[in-house]
Scaffold this active site. Structure first.
Site, short mmCIF file in Angstrom:
data_model
loop_
_atom_site.label_atom_id
_atom_site.label_comp_id
_atom_site.label_asym_id
_atom_site.label_seq_id
_atom_site.Cartn_x
_atom_site.Cartn_y
_atom_site.Cartn_z
N LYS A 73 4.13 9.29 8.85
CA LYS A 73 3.85 8.69 10.16
C LYS A 73 4.79 9.20 11.27
CE LYS A 73 0.92 5.24 8.25
NZ LYS A 73 0.95 4.34 7.13
N ASP A 80 9.36 2.93 -0.04
CA ASP A 80 8.28 3.59 0.70
C ASP A 80 8.45 3.22 2.17
OD1 ASP A 80 6.06 4.60 1.87
OD2 ASP A 80 4.62 3.72 0.45
N TYR A 106 0.85 -1.19 0.00
CA TYR A 106 0.00 0.00 0.00
C TYR A 106 0.89 1.24 0.00
CZ TYR A 106 -3.42 3.49 1.56
OH TYR A 106 -4.23 4.59 1.66
C1 PLP Z 1 0.35 4.83 5.69
C2 PLP Z 1 1.12 4.57 4.46
C3 PLP Z 1 1.03 5.42 3.35
C4 PLP Z 1 0.03 6.55 3.26
O1 PLP Z 1 0.26 7.53 4.21
P1 PLP Z 1 -0.96 8.54 4.58
O2 PLP Z 1 -0.31 9.51 5.52
O3 PLP Z 1 -2.02 7.70 5.19
O4 PLP Z 1 -1.39 9.17 3.31
C5 PLP Z 1 1.87 5.20 2.29
N1 PLP Z 1 2.74 4.18 2.30
C6 PLP Z 1 2.85 3.33 3.33
C7 PLP Z 1 3.86 2.23 3.30
C8 PLP Z 1 2.04 3.49 4.45
O5 PLP Z 1 2.12 2.62 5.46
#
Ligand code: PLP
Length: 433
Positions: free
Chosen positions: A267, A239, A144
């Site tokens: 995060k 990511d 994701y």
């Molecule tokens: C949470 C997450 C996102 C998206 O971040 P948001 O702040 O919710 O837009 C993208 N990549 C990874 C790996 C994530 O865990």
């Protein structure tokens, strides 16, 4: 457990917001029941509007690595708020947070702050495409990367492999440049590079998968991605929105000694306020406007409150004691869960790296979306409800990671393991009956 106020608020919320929530997984659809409305957080605890108290392993889906309302973060935020919440102009705080991030992850020579992980990833891929002059991007099934159109392809169904969108409203043309490979399967990546020679801008990967449950990379996977992307002049995008400051102080790239070209963060670096960042080699980042031609902007980007919470959080993660703490309480939690499950005869798979962990109800090892989706979701739903009733708040889906904070102590871990032992025993009798 009395949740009367949550029940009534949920009814009201459903008249105002789709599904009554501001983000879909919060609605508890995968586990049944209804979401709890939260009044406040205190360290490792969440307290709902009916006054029930829960040990929290969601931690706002990862950001709160120091726990809720951590005193130093709160104080820093109060002082910053008194000086104004946004300037729409540079402030020294951006430099301070950027310096801190680069100290932890030196490969991020330059970076740009944004307001969410979604924005970070979207911008990083625009940059990768501009830098390489190519359009196609490889992503992994079950990874994701936020909700940007071009990345909303992931499910392990047959249509997914045709590059069809997961959500209505995403034009097929938008995802036609998104190619899908299988996590932990280098051959699937190599095959796409062969089929689309000279057209692939980047491979984007969660270096430790955290959004299909937690699945670490097999030993050859990340080195293989580095080698394949280099051989094909494509960029490797890590990511690390979830893994950054979670699996290791230097992220998964330091843990596995792999140098990606671009890294996305979010995060933890916002300490509970909305933040994202993307960064990497200077030569690539200098393509971003106004240094270069790749446009990307944000009204509230780099705002002083988010920067302040991030700085206060990352400073505390500089202490080796924080990381020793995660090893100590993390291994205690995993050993406890494994022993309790074994005693009850319930097969589980558990994994942990640093302060991030995951658990599947599966007898089989889990290494990708296919094996993850084979785990027993009915069992998970029952387990989730049993844990909640005993005051343990887990993510309401088996396909999410769990998180520890610096204020989860042996006391909370032991209570959690005791609750899990009861829940496993209950599952075992249920399937026997
Ligand atoms: C949470 C997450 C996102 C998206 O971040 P948001 O702040 O919710 O837009 C993208 N990549 C990874 C790996 C994530 O865990």
């Amino acid at each position: 457990m009395n949740i009367a106020k949550s029940v009534s608020l949920f009814q009201q919320a459903k008249t105002l917001m789709p599904g009554g929530v501001s983000s879909p997984v919060r609605a508890f659809r995968a586990v049944g029941g209804q979401p709890l409305f939260i009044d406040r957080g205190e360290g490792p605890y969440l307290i709902d509007v009916d006054g029930n108290r829960y040990i929290d392993y969601v931690l706002s889906w990862g950001p709160l690595i120091l726990g809720h309302a951590q005193p130093q973060v709160v104080r820093a935020l109060q002082e910053a708020a008194a000086k104004g919440s946004s300037f729409g102009a540079p402030s020294p705080l951006e430099i301070e947070l950027a310096e801190l991030i680069r100290t932890f992850i030196p490969r991020i020579e330059m970076m740009r702050f944004v307001n969410s992980g979604t924005e970070a990833v979207m911008s990083a891929l625009r940059l990768a495409r501009a830098y390489t002059g190519r359009d196609k991007v490889i992503k992994f099934v079950g990874n994701y990367h936020g909700h940007a159109d071009m990345l909303l392809v992931k499910a392990g169904s047959g249509v997914a492999t045709l590059g069809l969108p997961d959500s209505p409203g995403v034009p097929a043309a938008t995802v036609s440049n998104t190619l899908l490979a299988h996590y932990n399967d280098l051959d699937s990546v190599e095959q796409l590079f062969d089929e689309h020679k000279g057209q692939i801008a980047a491979v984007i990967v969660e270096p430790v998968a955290g959004n299909m449950g937690m699945i670490p990379p097999l030993p050859a996977f990340l080195p293989g991605l580095r080698q394949l992307t280099s051989a094909h002049d494509a960029l490797l995008v890590f990511d690390e929105v979830m893994t950054g400051f979670r699996v290791h102080p230097g992220g998964a790239q330091t843990l596995y000694a792999i140098q990606p070209d671009i890294t996305t963060l979010g995060k933890v670096i916002g300490g509970g306020l909305p933040v994202g960042a993307y960064g990497g080699r200077r030569e690539i980042m200098e393509m971003v406007a106004p240094a270069g031609p790749v446009y990307q902007a944000g009204t509230l980007s780099g705002n002083p409150l988010a920067m302040t919470a991030g700085i206060a959080t990352l400073k505390q993660l500089q202490s080796p004691a924080a990381w020793e703490h995660f090893e100590r309480v993390g291994s205690r939690l995993l050993a406890g869960l494994q022993d309790a499950a074994r005693a009850a005869g319930v097969p589980i798979q558990v994994q942990r790296l640093g302060s991030m962990f995951g658990m599947f109800f599966s007898a089989e090892a889990v290494s990708d979306w296919d094996t993850a989706s084979g785990a027993d979701s009915r069992r998970f739903a029952a387990y989730f409800q049993q844990m909640l009733a005993q005051g343990v708040y887990l993510a309401p889906s088996q396909f999410e990671s769990g998180f520890l904070s610096t204020v989860h102590t042996e006391v909370e871990i032991d209570q959690t393991v005791a609750a899990a032992a009861n829940a496993f025993a209950h599952l075992a009798t249920e399937s026997a009956g």
